[in-house]
Design a protein around this motif. Structure first.
Motif, PDB file in Angstrom:
ATOM      1  N   VAL A  11       0.910  -1.223   0.116  1.00 29.26           N
ATOM      2  CA  VAL A  11       0.000   0.017  -0.054  1.00 29.26           C
ATOM      3  C   VAL A  11       0.937   1.265   0.088  1.00 29.26           C
ATOM      4  N   CYS A  12       1.920   1.238   0.975  1.00 28.80           N
ATOM      5  CA  CYS A  12       2.908   2.386   0.943  1.00 28.80           C
ATOM      6  C   CYS A  12       3.578   2.600  -0.445  1.00 28.80           C
ATOM      7  N   LEU A  13       4.043   1.609  -1.034  1.00 28.69           N
ATOM      8  CA  LEU A  13       4.860   1.646  -2.365  1.00 28.69           C
ATOM      9  C   LEU A  13       3.726   2.145  -3.516  1.00 28.69           C
ATOM     10  N   LEU A  35      -4.572   2.407  -4.367  1.00 34.75           N
ATOM     11  CA  LEU A  35      -4.788   0.949  -4.611  1.00 34.75           C
ATOM     12  C   LEU A  35      -6.058   0.439  -4.942  1.00 34.75           C
ATOM     13  N   ALA A  36      -7.114   0.783  -4.059  1.00 30.50           N
ATOM     14  CA  ALA A  36      -8.456   0.303  -4.135  1.00 30.50           C
ATOM     15  C   ALA A  36      -9.029   0.746  -5.793  1.00 30.50           C
ATOM     16  N   LYS A  37      -8.794   1.725  -6.170  1.00 31.33           N
ATOM     17  CA  LYS A  37      -9.066   2.392  -7.581  1.00 31.33           C
ATOM     18  C   LYS A  37      -8.845   1.583  -8.463  1.00 31.33           C
ATOM     19  N   ILE A  38      -7.348   1.079  -8.237  1.00 25.03           N
ATOM     20  CA  ILE A  38      -6.642   0.470  -9.695  1.00 25.03           C
ATOM     21  C   ILE A  38      -7.365  -1.013  -9.316  1.00 25.03           C
ATOM     22  N   GLN A  52     -11.968   1.787  -0.675  1.00 21.80           N
ATOM     23  CA  GLN A  52     -10.956   2.118   0.168  1.00 21.80           C
ATOM     24  C   GLN A  52     -11.005   1.512   1.568  1.00 21.80           C
ATOM     25  N   THR A  53     -12.334   1.159   1.912  1.00 16.10           N
ATOM     26  CA  THR A  53     -12.742   0.526   2.987  1.00 16.10           C
ATOM     27  C   THR A  53     -12.213  -0.944   2.823  1.00 16.10           C
ATOM     28  N   PRO A  77      -1.460 -11.680  -7.274  1.00 13.42           N
ATOM     29  CA  PRO A  77      -0.617 -11.268  -8.494  1.00 13.42           C
ATOM     30  C   PRO A  77      -0.308  -9.678  -8.943  1.00 13.42           C
ATOM     31  N   ARG A  78      -1.490  -9.087  -8.948  1.00 18.69           N
ATOM     32  CA  ARG A  78      -1.851  -7.670  -9.425  1.00 18.69           C
ATOM     33  C   ARG A  78      -1.172  -6.959  -8.305  1.00 18.69           C
ATOM     34  N   ILE A  79      -1.226  -7.139  -7.017  1.00 18.96           N
ATOM     35  CA  ILE A  79      -0.591  -6.281  -5.932  1.00 18.96           C
ATOM     36  C   ILE A  79       1.024  -6.215  -6.396  1.00 18.96           C
TER      37      ILE A  79
END
Length: 72
Positions: A8-10, A17-20, A25-26, A44-46
């Motif tokens: 999440v930081c990166l 991250l939620a939008k992608i 976000q919750t 895998p996506r993250i």
């Protein structure tokens, strides 16, 4: 720090991250703060979004840590 926290930081925060990923976000907040792991379908996506700085193996290791805690 869990692998999902590092990711999440990166990536630039929970909202980004939620939008992608097409989630809220919750949901990402719960992954980081309650579950301490990302759902397997997103792993895998993250990892890809972090350019491999957070590996699939690291993200899966969060699952193993949580499962051990549940068994105790």
């Amino acid at each position: 720090m869990s692998a999902i926290e590092k990711a999440v930081c990166l990536i630039g925060g929970q909202t980004k991250l939620a939008k992608i990923l097409g989630t809220t976000q919750t949901a990402v907040f719960y992954w980081v703060n309650r579950h301490c792991q990302a759902p397997a379908k997103y792993i895998p996506r993250i990892s890809e979004l972090t350019n491999g700085e957070v590996s699939v193996d690291e993200l899966l290791a969060d699952h193993q840590k949580t499962n051990k805690d549940d068994a105790a």
